[in-house]
Design a protein around this motif. Sequence first.
Motif, PDB file in Angstrom:
ATOM      1  N   ILE A  28       2.256  44.296  50.843  1.00 45.71           N
ATOM      2  CA  ILE A  28       3.325  43.369  50.636  1.00 45.71           C
ATOM      3  C   ILE A  28       2.474  41.968  50.029  1.00 45.71           C
ATOM      4  O   ILE A  28       3.145  41.833  48.448  1.00 45.71           O
ATOM      5  CB  ILE A  28       4.049  42.720  51.708  1.00 45.71           C
ATOM      6  CG1 ILE A  28       4.913  44.345  51.850  1.00 45.71           C
ATOM      7  CG2 ILE A  28       4.685  41.931  51.176  1.00 45.71           C
ATOM      8  CD1 ILE A  28       4.893  43.713  53.575  1.00 45.71           C
ATOM      9  N   ARG A  29       1.333  41.676  50.099  1.00 42.81           N
ATOM     10  CA  ARG A  29       0.946  40.574  49.299  1.00 42.81           C
ATOM     11  C   ARG A  29       0.733  40.875  47.921  1.00 42.81           C
ATOM     12  O   ARG A  29       0.511  40.166  47.076  1.00 42.81           O
ATOM     13  CB  ARG A  29      -0.013  40.235  50.413  1.00 42.81           C
ATOM     14  CG  ARG A  29       0.607  39.265  51.867  1.00 42.81           C
ATOM     15  CD  ARG A  29      -0.921  38.501  52.409  1.00 42.81           C
ATOM     16  NE  ARG A  29      -1.971  37.708  51.927  1.00 42.81           N
ATOM     17  CZ  ARG A  29      -2.827  37.331  52.838  1.00 42.81           C
ATOM     18  NH1 ARG A  29      -2.585  37.630  53.364  1.00 42.81           N
ATOM     19  NH2 ARG A  29      -3.965  36.406  51.781  1.00 42.81           N
ATOM     20  N   LYS A  30      -0.112  41.866  48.006  1.00 38.25           N
ATOM     21  CA  LYS A  30      -0.683  42.472  46.435  1.00 38.25           C
ATOM     22  C   LYS A  30       0.660  43.117  45.796  1.00 38.25           C
ATOM     23  O   LYS A  30       0.413  42.490  45.016  1.00 38.25           O
ATOM     24  CB  LYS A  30      -0.859  43.821  47.052  1.00 38.25           C
ATOM     25  CG  LYS A  30      -2.235  44.585  45.613  1.00 38.25           C
ATOM     26  CD  LYS A  30      -2.719  46.113  45.977  1.00 38.25           C
ATOM     27  CE  LYS A  30      -3.508  45.645  44.870  1.00 38.25           C
ATOM     28  NZ  LYS A  30      -4.136  47.400  45.226  1.00 38.25           N
ATOM     29  N   ILE A  31       2.091  43.283  46.359  1.00 42.53           N
ATOM     30  CA  ILE A  31       3.232  43.014  45.063  1.00 42.53           C
ATOM     31  C   ILE A  31       3.036  42.210  44.627  1.00 42.53           C
ATOM     32  O   ILE A  31       3.871  41.822  44.291  1.00 42.53           O
ATOM     33  CB  ILE A  31       4.463  44.363  46.270  1.00 42.53           C
ATOM     34  CG1 ILE A  31       3.591  45.973  46.338  1.00 42.53           C
ATOM     35  CG2 ILE A  31       5.565  44.232  45.583  1.00 42.53           C
ATOM     36  CD1 ILE A  31       4.548  47.054  47.445  1.00 42.53           C
ATOM     37  N   ILE A  32       3.426  41.142  45.963  1.00 44.23           N
ATOM     38  CA  ILE A  32       4.075  40.388  45.817  1.00 44.23           C
ATOM     39  C   ILE A  32       3.266  38.741  44.687  1.00 44.23           C
ATOM     40  O   ILE A  32       3.693  38.375  43.605  1.00 44.23           O
ATOM     41  CB  ILE A  32       4.241  38.343  47.000  1.00 44.23           C
ATOM     42  CG1 ILE A  32       5.049  39.797  47.826  1.00 44.23           C
ATOM     43  CG2 ILE A  32       4.240  37.759  46.676  1.00 44.23           C
ATOM     44  CD1 ILE A  32       5.268  39.059  49.210  1.00 44.23           C
ATOM     45  N   ARG A  33       1.802  39.552  44.851  1.00 45.80           N
ATOM     46  CA  ARG A  33       0.765  38.808  43.818  1.00 45.80           C
ATOM     47  C   ARG A  33       1.329  39.800  42.634  1.00 45.80           C
ATOM     48  O   ARG A  33       0.663  39.120  41.290  1.00 45.80           O
ATOM     49  CB  ARG A  33      -0.247  39.134  44.020  1.00 45.80           C
ATOM     50  CG  ARG A  33      -1.663  38.324  43.626  1.00 45.80           C
ATOM     51  CD  ARG A  33      -3.273  38.243  44.336  1.00 45.80           C
ATOM     52  NE  ARG A  33      -3.475  39.491  45.138  1.00 45.80           N
ATOM     53  CZ  ARG A  33      -3.709  39.385  46.449  1.00 45.80           C
ATOM     54  NH1 ARG A  33      -3.240  39.095  46.752  1.00 45.80           N
ATOM     55  NH2 ARG A  33      -4.321  40.968  46.665  1.00 45.80           N
ATOM     56  N   LYS A  39       4.940  38.095  36.017  1.00 48.44           N
ATOM     57  CA  LYS A  39       5.820  36.858  35.831  1.00 48.44           C
ATOM     58  C   LYS A  39       5.140  35.547  34.750  1.00 48.44           C
ATOM     59  O   LYS A  39       5.248  35.292  34.248  1.00 48.44           O
ATOM     60  CB  LYS A  39       6.161  36.298  36.837  1.00 48.44           C
ATOM     61  CG  LYS A  39       7.599  35.133  36.936  1.00 48.44           C
ATOM     62  CD  LYS A  39       9.008  36.098  35.890  1.00 48.44           C
ATOM     63  CE  LYS A  39       9.926  34.570  36.277  1.00 48.44           C
ATOM     64  NZ  LYS A  39      11.218  35.508  35.457  1.00 48.44           N
ATOM     65  N   GLU A  40       3.914  35.195  35.442  1.00 51.20           N
ATOM     66  CA  GLU A  40       2.966  34.493  35.064  1.00 51.20           C
ATOM     67  C   GLU A  40       2.653  34.618  33.403  1.00 51.20           C
ATOM     68  O   GLU A  40       2.456  33.880  32.488  1.00 51.20           O
ATOM     69  CB  GLU A  40       1.948  34.136  36.127  1.00 51.20           C
ATOM     70  CG  GLU A  40       2.369  32.970  36.929  1.00 51.20           C
ATOM     71  CD  GLU A  40       1.471  32.947  37.640  1.00 51.20           C
ATOM     72  OE1 GLU A  40       1.268  32.335  39.097  1.00 51.20           O
ATOM     73  OE2 GLU A  40      -0.184  33.570  37.555  1.00 51.20           O
ATOM     74  N   GLU A  41       2.452  36.930  33.004  1.00 50.41           N
ATOM     75  CA  GLU A  41       2.023  36.579  32.376  1.00 50.41           C
ATOM     76  C   GLU A  41       2.849  37.013  31.369  1.00 50.41           C
ATOM     77  O   GLU A  41       2.992  36.292  30.301  1.00 50.41           O
ATOM     78  CB  GLU A  41       1.411  38.464  32.342  1.00 50.41           C
ATOM     79  CG  GLU A  41       0.859  38.572  30.909  1.00 50.41           C
ATOM     80  CD  GLU A  41      -0.340  38.065  30.086  1.00 50.41           C
ATOM     81  OE1 GLU A  41      -1.040  37.284  30.949  1.00 50.41           O
ATOM     82  OE2 GLU A  41      -0.820  38.372  29.094  1.00 50.41           O
ATOM     83  N   GLN A  42       4.542  36.943  31.462  1.00 50.98           N
ATOM     84  CA  GLN A  42       5.642  36.913  31.176  1.00 50.98           C
ATOM     85  C   GLN A  42       5.931  35.599  30.468  1.00 50.98           C
ATOM     86  O   GLN A  42       6.261  34.909  28.947  1.00 50.98           O
ATOM     87  CB  GLN A  42       6.944  37.567  31.634  1.00 50.98           C
ATOM     88  CG  GLN A  42       8.272  37.574  30.649  1.00 50.98           C
ATOM     89  CD  GLN A  42       8.817  37.556  31.938  1.00 50.98           C
ATOM     90  OE1 GLN A  42       9.643  38.691  32.901  1.00 50.98           O
ATOM     91  NE2 GLN A  42      10.377  37.892  31.242  1.00 50.98           N
ATOM     92  N   ILE A  43       5.641  35.107  30.855  1.00 58.62           N
ATOM     93  CA  ILE A  43       6.146  33.140  30.650  1.00 58.62           C
ATOM     94  C   ILE A  43       4.959  32.370  30.170  1.00 58.62           C
ATOM     95  O   ILE A  43       5.315  32.083  28.663  1.00 58.62           O
ATOM     96  CB  ILE A  43       5.713  32.445  31.700  1.00 58.62           C
ATOM     97  CG1 ILE A  43       6.821  32.681  32.839  1.00 58.62           C
ATOM     98  CG2 ILE A  43       5.932  30.764  31.994  1.00 58.62           C
ATOM     99  CD1 ILE A  43       6.547  32.207  34.374  1.00 58.62           C
TER     100      ILE A  43
END
Length: 347
Positions: A28-33, A39-43
Amino acid sequence: MNGNFQYFYYTIIALLAFQLLLLLVLSIRKIIRNKRSAKEEQIYQENLELFVDYLFNDENLQLPVQLANPKNIAVAERIFSETFSTVNDDRTKQKLQEAAIAIFSSTYLKRLKKGSWSTRVNTLYYIEDFQIVSLLPYLQKRFHKLNAWDEEKNQLIRTLAALNDTSIIHYLNANEDSQQHQYLDVFNRLSEEQFDNSIEICYEDNHQTSKLAILNFIGLSKKTRYQALLENTLLDEQSEVRIQSLKGLYRLNYMENIALLEPFFASSSWEERMFSVKIIGAIMIENYESQLIQLLGDSVWWVRNASAEALLSIFGEEKLKELAAEHSDIYARDMAKQWLSSGKRGG
């Protein structure tokens, strides 16, 4: 026996359950990360071009809204880190600095006040890189509150210097444990104007370590505009100062008053003899041939070595061949032969 088997069975089940739970948490942590990174790459991709336009093109453009959002500070830090290293002209630098102050000041102040030790140190690096001068008053107060002389305090010194705060020079001069490398860290970050002010401060305080650091820094940074200061300090009463000045002039590869070197050919300090010879060789002055020949037979290997190098550079191989055969001193003849066999060529 039956009870022991049940206990063993339940233990295995518990361990397997724990491992599955741990695997689930890590997944789960890996999926969130991964989602956060995506998302950061998209921004980043959406805002990089907008930011470049804001910085270089239209005066009426505003900072991209997403970069000003504290939630996206990691993306903003990435874009600013990449941009600061590529901008050269003063107008764009100032615009970049003003944008950095607008975006990061509030978040960085919170980090400095409430963050962990590592967070505070990392924040200081960013403040230095992005030139967040708005935080200077807080940084000055914080510096004087820190008791332990650790990496946080060292980085705080470097950050204050990067913000051109010369009050840090007074602090170092007042601290008997201050080291030359700390002054060099500071000088390396100050503007030319503030380095001039630092020279005045150190000489007014008559602080030995800081004065030596100034001479060292001038040589290391090859600041030829301070050549006169190095030549003037050749007359200093202390040998340590004179040696640092000679070393600095050698690194500058430049002198106006060569005659100042003459007393050093007969100095009781082998470092002074060596550096005076090195300067003659570096500047290629032919007037001191007899002194170089004499020092080729010096009692110290380093002086003989520097003399041979200078003779080879200025007068060429034929002169060294002549000295290898005819010099009255056996060590001088050996040194000349060593340089001839080294394959290096001068003249």
